[in-house]
Design a protein around this motif. Structure first.
Motif, short mmCIF file in Angstrom:
data_model
loop_
_atom_site.label_atom_id
_atom_site.label_comp_id
_atom_site.label_asym_id
_atom_site.label_seq_id
_atom_site.Cartn_x
_atom_site.Cartn_y
_atom_site.Cartn_z
N LEU A 1 0.99 -1.19 0.24
CA LEU A 1 -0.14 -0.04 0.04
C LEU A 1 0.80 1.12 -0.24
O LEU A 1 1.98 1.39 0.75
N VAL A 2 0.68 2.11 -1.01
CA VAL A 2 1.44 3.50 -1.04
C VAL A 2 1.62 4.26 0.46
O VAL A 2 2.32 4.63 0.67
N LEU A 3 0.30 4.17 0.88
CA LEU A 3 0.30 5.09 2.14
C LEU A 3 0.42 4.16 3.45
O LEU A 3 0.32 4.73 4.67
N GLY A 4 0.79 2.98 3.49
CA GLY A 4 0.92 1.79 4.32
C GLY A 4 -0.33 1.29 4.99
O GLY A 4 -1.33 1.93 4.89
N PRO A 5 0.07 0.25 5.34
CA PRO A 5 -1.51 -0.63 6.06
C PRO A 5 -1.90 0.08 7.14
O PRO A 5 -3.07 -0.24 7.60
#
Length: 386
Positions: free
Chosen positions: A318-322
């Motif tokens: 995920l680009v923004l992080g999980p």
């Protein structure tokens, strides 16, 4: 606002049972009510020439009221434009710029919200850039970019690729300290997330209707705060941009050229416009405001969170992080060695309509996305598992 209560099942667009639509960040799925309104205008009004066209004019007034309700402003502060770029250019080309003025722009923002400001450099305007960090922006970087010479902050509410949502209240507060204006590209949020300009004092806003508003391509919304309209010194004009424009004659054979300009944002709308598109936009906005933007946003964010959790469980990057809470309707995935385009192609070939932007895969559900579509997506995300 009336309509289905929060949590009520949405009314889906017609979709085959083996396909699902997750591309509202690219091209929103036109609502059936909008398509029906356009079809009616085409079949029942336009064939009757000038006599029939008059029946379509009330759609623009209705759309203006709905857009104003959505934004928390007055109808006089709303104008209709073909797209986001046109709205941004009304500001970039309309303000009285001075050499040494600065415009704050954001790294990796969509070009529509960068290029109009870059063109001002020929007039001695300079750009101050806010860097992107880990798919988003930090308020301390925004504060650093806004200096004493800042004339305007050109901000996208939601980044088109990563889905990162900026805190507009905080941005407006930072801009106010410097006496700077705020112009918002809201194409990735209007129609999916609440934005009350009475509470969040942006000065200008533009959004094409073909994404989260689920309206016809070639239609869009432009907002100008009432006390900022006089700042737009160079705006397009036409017969509709003047008071009393419907009464074009003082008498037989004598046209009027002395009408005053409208004291409303609508003065930028010029003359003839897309009547079919406006009929569709009016219907789409009426349906959206009938449901209520809070209910829409609640479902959009819940669906985005569900997709985010599923992707994290499968080990997808995920680009923004999980751990980042869903802040918009865009879930962005990226994998080293397998760019977003290849992942998107795999999903599209399996019947899941998604899109790519800036090298990442975008999955963008809306209020209208059904639970069946979500289940279909989650099952096929497993095919992307590393």
């Amino acid at each position: 606002m009336t309509g289905p209560p929060p949590g009520a099942p949405p009314t889906p667009a017609s979709t085959p049972s083996d396909r699902a639509y997750f591309d509202h960040a690219g091209l929103g799925r036109l609502r059936p009510v909008a398509a029906a309104a356009m079809r009616s205008a085409l079949d029942d009004a336009l064939p009757h020439g000038s006599a029939g066209v008059g029946s379509l004019f009330p759609a623009r007034a209705a759309a203006r009221r709905s857009a104003a309700a959505l934004l928390g402003c007055t109808p006089d502060e709303v104008a209709f434009v073909p797209n986001t770029s046109t709205g941004i250019h009304l500001v970039a080309d309309g303000l009285d710029w001075r050499p040494g003025d600065r415009v704050v722009v954001f790294d990796r923002d969509f070009p529509a919200n960068v290029r109009p400001w870059q063109r001002l450099e020929r007039h001695g305007v300079r750009l101050s850039w806010v860097p992107m960090r880990e798919g988003g922006y930090r308020l301390e970087d925004v504060a650093d970019a806004i200096g004493p010479a800042a004339r305007l902050v050109a901000v996208s509410h939601v980044n088109f690729a990563t889905g990162f949502r900026l805190d507009l209240d905080a941005v407006c507060a930072l801009a106010a300290r410097a006496g700077a204006l705020v112009c918002v590209d809201a194409v990735q949020s209007l129609g999916a997330l609440p934005l009350d300009v009475a509470a969040t004092p942006v000065d200008f806003l533009a959004a094409g209707a073909h994404k989260w508003l689920c309206g016809p391509p070639g239609t869009g919304v432009f907002y100008c705060r009432a006390d900022r309209l006089e700042l737009l010194r160079s705006t397009p004009t036409g017969w509709f941009g003047h008071e009393g424009a419907a009464e074009v004659s003082k008498g037989p054979g004598r046209l009027r050229y002395d009408l005053p300009e409208r004291a409303a944002a609508a003065k930028v709308e010029g003359g003839m416009y897309d009547l079919l598109g406006m009929a569709g936009l009016a219907a789409a906005l009426a349906e959206l405001t009938g449901v209520g933007i809070e209910a829409v946003a609640d479902r959009v964010l819940r669906l985005a969170s569900r997709v985010t959790a599923a992707a994290a469980g499968l080990g997808l990057p995920l680009v923004l992080g999980p751990d980042a809470p869903a802040a918009s309707g865009i879930v962005a995935l990226s994998r080293p060695g397998a760019d977003g385009m290849r992942m998107a192609e795999k999903l599209i070939s399996s019947g899941i309509q998604v899109s790519t932007a800036d090298g990442v895969l975008r999955i963008s559900p809306h209020y209208w996305t059904t639970d069946r579509e979500i289940e279909l997506l989650l099952g096929r995300l497993a095919t992307l598992k590393p």
